[in-house]
Design a protein around this motif. Structure first.
Motif, PDB file in Angstrom:
ATOM      1  N   HIS A 106      18.055 -84.521  26.791  1.00 14.81           N
ATOM      2  CA  HIS A 106      19.478 -83.777  25.911  1.00 14.81           C
ATOM      3  C   HIS A 106      20.474 -84.858  26.042  1.00 14.81           C
ATOM      4  O   HIS A 106      21.230 -84.735  25.133  1.00 14.81           O
ATOM      5  N   ALA A 107      20.529 -85.901  27.095  1.00 18.79           N
ATOM      6  CA  ALA A 107      21.686 -86.674  27.070  1.00 18.79           C
ATOM      7  C   ALA A 107      21.415 -88.169  26.855  1.00 18.79           C
ATOM      8  O   ALA A 107      20.117 -88.614  27.295  1.00 18.79           O
ATOM      9  N   THR A 108      22.386 -88.958  26.472  1.00 17.50           N
ATOM     10  CA  THR A 108      22.526 -90.166  26.489  1.00 17.50           C
ATOM     11  C   THR A 108      23.570 -90.694  26.991  1.00 17.50           C
ATOM     12  O   THR A 108      24.810 -90.110  26.728  1.00 17.50           O
ATOM     13  N   TYR A 109      23.593 -91.791  28.064  1.00 18.11           N
ATOM     14  CA  TYR A 109      24.799 -92.066  28.639  1.00 18.11           C
ATOM     15  C   TYR A 109      24.888 -93.591  28.880  1.00 18.11           C
ATOM     16  O   TYR A 109      23.867 -94.182  29.192  1.00 18.11           O
ATOM     17  N   ASP A 110      26.197 -93.819  28.790  1.00 21.06           N
ATOM     18  CA  ASP A 110      26.484 -95.234  29.095  1.00 21.06           C
ATOM     19  C   ASP A 110      28.021 -95.354  29.738  1.00 21.06           C
ATOM     20  O   ASP A 110      28.934 -95.156  28.974  1.00 21.06           O
ATOM     21  N   VAL A 111      28.107 -95.168  30.910  1.00 26.31           N
ATOM     22  CA  VAL A 111      29.298 -94.826  31.676  1.00 26.31           C
ATOM     23  C   VAL A 111      29.484 -95.720  32.857  1.00 26.31           C
ATOM     24  O   VAL A 111      28.449 -95.941  33.526  1.00 26.31           O
ATOM     25  N   ALA A 112      30.701 -96.428  32.852  1.00 23.73           N
ATOM     26  CA  ALA A 112      31.172 -97.033  33.997  1.00 23.73           C
ATOM     27  C   ALA A 112      31.737 -96.045  35.126  1.00 23.73           C
ATOM     28  O   ALA A 112      32.711 -95.157  34.712  1.00 23.73           O
ATOM     29  N   ILE A 113      31.233 -96.151  36.331  1.00 21.42           N
ATOM     30  CA  ILE A 113      31.805 -95.392  37.332  1.00 21.42           C
ATOM     31  C   ILE A 113      32.334 -96.291  38.552  1.00 21.42           C
ATOM     32  O   ILE A 113      32.053 -97.320  38.956  1.00 21.42           O
ATOM     33  N   PRO A 114      33.391 -95.801  39.024  1.00 24.55           N
ATOM     34  CA  PRO A 114      33.907 -96.756  40.459  1.00 24.55           C
ATOM     35  C   PRO A 114      33.026 -96.599  41.379  1.00 24.55           C
ATOM     36  O   PRO A 114      32.261 -95.793  41.675  1.00 24.55           O
ATOM     37  N   GLN A 115      33.075 -97.968  42.002  1.00 22.23           N
ATOM     38  CA  GLN A 115      32.228 -98.193  43.371  1.00 22.23           C
ATOM     39  C   GLN A 115      33.079 -98.998  44.317  1.00 22.23           C
ATOM     40  O   GLN A 115      33.772 -99.727  43.852  1.00 22.23           O
ATOM     41  N   LEU A 116      32.426 -98.806  45.647  1.00 24.18           N
ATOM     42  CA  LEU A 116      33.501 -99.581  46.393  1.00 24.18           C
ATOM     43  C   LEU A 116      32.351-100.451  47.293  1.00 24.18           C
ATOM     44  O   LEU A 116      31.166-100.393  47.248  1.00 24.18           O
ATOM     45  N   SER A 117      33.067-101.588  47.740  1.00 25.02           N
ATOM     46  CA  SER A 117      32.009-102.473  48.693  1.00 25.02           C
ATOM     47  C   SER A 117      33.082-102.993  49.683  1.00 25.02           C
ATOM     48  O   SER A 117      34.356-102.611  49.730  1.00 25.02           O
ATOM     49  N   GLY A 118      32.505-103.633  50.681  1.00 20.56           N
ATOM     50  CA  GLY A 118      33.464-104.204  51.775  1.00 20.56           C
ATOM     51  C   GLY A 118      33.783-103.034  52.732  1.00 20.56           C
ATOM     52  O   GLY A 118      32.987-101.701  52.759  1.00 20.56           O
ATOM     53  N   GLY A 119      34.676-102.752  53.645  1.00 22.51           N
ATOM     54  CA  GLY A 119      35.055-101.735  54.439  1.00 22.51           C
ATOM     55  C   GLY A 119      33.979-101.250  55.503  1.00 22.51           C
ATOM     56  O   GLY A 119      32.978-102.028  55.910  1.00 22.51           O
ATOM     57  N   ASP A 120      34.099 -99.889  55.743  1.00 20.41           N
ATOM     58  CA  ASP A 120      33.360 -99.220  56.454  1.00 20.41           C
ATOM     59  C   ASP A 120      32.041 -98.941  55.709  1.00 20.41           C
ATOM     60  O   ASP A 120      32.269 -98.107  54.783  1.00 20.41           O
ATOM     61  N   PRO A 121      30.818 -99.252  56.240  1.00 26.23           N
ATOM     62  CA  PRO A 121      29.666 -98.930  55.279  1.00 26.23           C
ATOM     63  C   PRO A 121      29.353 -97.540  55.089  1.00 26.23           C
ATOM     64  O   PRO A 121      28.880 -97.161  54.083  1.00 26.23           O
ATOM     65  N   ALA A 122      29.549 -96.583  56.026  1.00 24.93           N
ATOM     66  CA  ALA A 122      29.392 -95.203  55.895  1.00 24.93           C
ATOM     67  C   ALA A 122      30.476 -94.664  54.833  1.00 24.93           C
ATOM     68  O   ALA A 122      29.900 -93.770  54.180  1.00 24.93           O
ATOM     69  N   VAL A 123      31.751 -95.280  54.858  1.00 25.68           N
ATOM     70  CA  VAL A 123      32.562 -94.492  53.908  1.00 25.68           C
ATOM     71  C   VAL A 123      32.286 -95.037  52.387  1.00 25.68           C
ATOM     72  O   VAL A 123      32.455 -94.402  51.409  1.00 25.68           O
ATOM     73  N   VAL A 124      31.831 -96.265  52.330  1.00 28.53           N
ATOM     74  CA  VAL A 124      31.287 -97.018  51.135  1.00 28.53           C
ATOM     75  C   VAL A 124      30.065 -95.848  50.602  1.00 28.53           C
ATOM     76  O   VAL A 124      30.114 -95.663  49.457  1.00 28.53           O
ATOM     77  N   ALA A 125      29.272 -95.689  51.306  1.00 27.90           N
ATOM     78  CA  ALA A 125      28.039 -95.199  51.071  1.00 27.90           C
ATOM     79  C   ALA A 125      28.297 -93.793  50.604  1.00 27.90           C
ATOM     80  O   ALA A 125      27.739 -93.312  49.508  1.00 27.90           O
ATOM     81  N   GLU A 126      29.091 -93.100  51.288  1.00 31.23           N
ATOM     82  CA  GLU A 126      29.683 -91.618  50.865  1.00 31.23           C
ATOM     83  C   GLU A 126      30.440 -91.748  49.626  1.00 31.23           C
ATOM     84  O   GLU A 126      30.136 -90.911  48.767  1.00 31.23           O
ATOM     85  N   PHE A 127      31.122 -92.501  49.410  1.00 32.83           N
ATOM     86  CA  PHE A 127      31.999 -92.543  48.245  1.00 32.83           C
ATOM     87  C   PHE A 127      31.074 -92.743  47.118  1.00 32.83           C
ATOM     88  O   PHE A 127      31.160 -92.293  45.992  1.00 32.83           O
ATOM     89  N   ASN A 128      30.257 -94.007  47.064  1.00 32.56           N
ATOM     90  CA  ASN A 128      29.440 -94.615  45.900  1.00 32.56           C
ATOM     91  C   ASN A 128      28.355 -93.514  45.535  1.00 32.56           C
ATOM     92  O   ASN A 128      28.224 -92.896  44.181  1.00 32.56           O
ATOM     93  N   GLU A 129      27.647 -92.878  46.745  1.00 30.28           N
ATOM     94  CA  GLU A 129      27.023 -91.648  46.509  1.00 30.28           C
ATOM     95  C   GLU A 129      27.613 -90.513  45.524  1.00 30.28           C
ATOM     96  O   GLU A 129      27.142 -89.795  44.648  1.00 30.28           O
TER      97      GLU A 129
END
Length: 264
Positions: free
Chosen positions: A76-99
């Motif tokens: 039902h959906a077609t999508y082409d979207v840029a979403i915010p992502q983090l790098s650097g910093g605390d890997p656990a925080v980056v993983a939680e935010f990105n997910e």
């Protein structure tokens, strides 16, 4: 190619789907079943809002705010979207935010309710705030029916992560008592909205003291940003409205220590 498993977003990850209706009110799409979706992703990096690592986190280097473009299609959906992502910093925080950001987009992809539609970048870009102890982002995504109707709608998703614990922060976490906190937000929003494009005749049904009406919020040093979707506080033509409720107006209803985290 990157394979992303759709999931129910954590309570701190919220998405408002503002659909057109003859009554002029927003109608959220129901939560879909879990599915696997294959997408392609590319990453662009940008300067962070605040390059200082959280004072009490495990970050050994500054966070870097970038974006990842998710493209693909489902039944039902077609999508082409840029979403915010983090790098650097605390890997656990980056993983939680990105997910969490990916899960928020996946909820929009899956929220078809039997209708065909396309998702693309919003007409404006939401902000990502990197504080010493908090990461908070607003994602704006454009939704349009296929075939197109009169106009598209803007969908809002927000994510707030505690950089000390690498856990999402929900509305229930923010306040000592959620009902009291929502009542305060409703009261302050009623005073601020007349100074915005919504004007004195803003739609009061859009600021009832309920989790749904205040689901989309982000943190900032100045206060709690409340993001209202299309039709929520006025006609479609006024666009998206954001109000900032100062922390000084909320300090007596916030959970212990929460102001220090969210305003960092």
């Amino acid at each position: 190619m990157t394979r992303i498993r759709s999931m129910v977003a954590a309570v701190a990850v919220t998405a408002a789907v503002a659909g057109c209706s003859t009554s002029g009110t927003a109608t959220p799409a129901p939560a879909p079943a879990t599915t696997d979706v294959t997408v392609t992703a590319t990453t662009e990096r940008a300067e962070p809002t605040n390059t200082a690592p959280p004072a009490t986190s495990n970050a050994a280097e500054p966070y870097v705010v970038g974006s990842t473009r998710i493209t693909g299609s489902t039944e039902h959906a077609t999508y082409d979207v840029a979403i915010p992502q983090l790098s650097g910093g605390d890997p656990a925080v980056v993983a939680e935010f990105n997910e969490s950001m990916r899960a928020a987009l996946q909820d929009l992809i899956d929220g078809h309710n039997g209708q065909d539609f396309a998702l693309s970048d919003g007409y404006s870009t939401g902000t990502t705030y990197v504080g010493r102890r908090v990461i908070s982002a607003e994602q704006i995504t454009d939704w349009i029916a296929v075939p197109p109707g009169a106009h598209g709608d803007s969908l809002i998703s927000t994510v707030t992560i505690d950089a000390d614990t690498a856990q999402p922060i929900s509305l229930g976490d923010v306040f000592t008592d959620l009902d009291t906190g929502l009542a305060r937000l409703s009261d302050r929003a009623a005073k601020i909205l007349p100074t915005t494009r919504a004007g004195e005749s803003f739609e009061r049904s859009g600021i009832e003291p309920t989790p749904a009406d205040f689901a989309n919020w982000t943190a900032s040093p100045e206060g709690m940003n409340i993001h209202f979707g299309d039709y929520q506080v006025g006609a479609y033509g006024i666009g998206l409205i954001t109000v900032t409720v100062p922390w000084t107006d909320l300090s007596d209803v916030l959970a212990p220590g929460m102001q220090d985290v969210l305003s960092s």
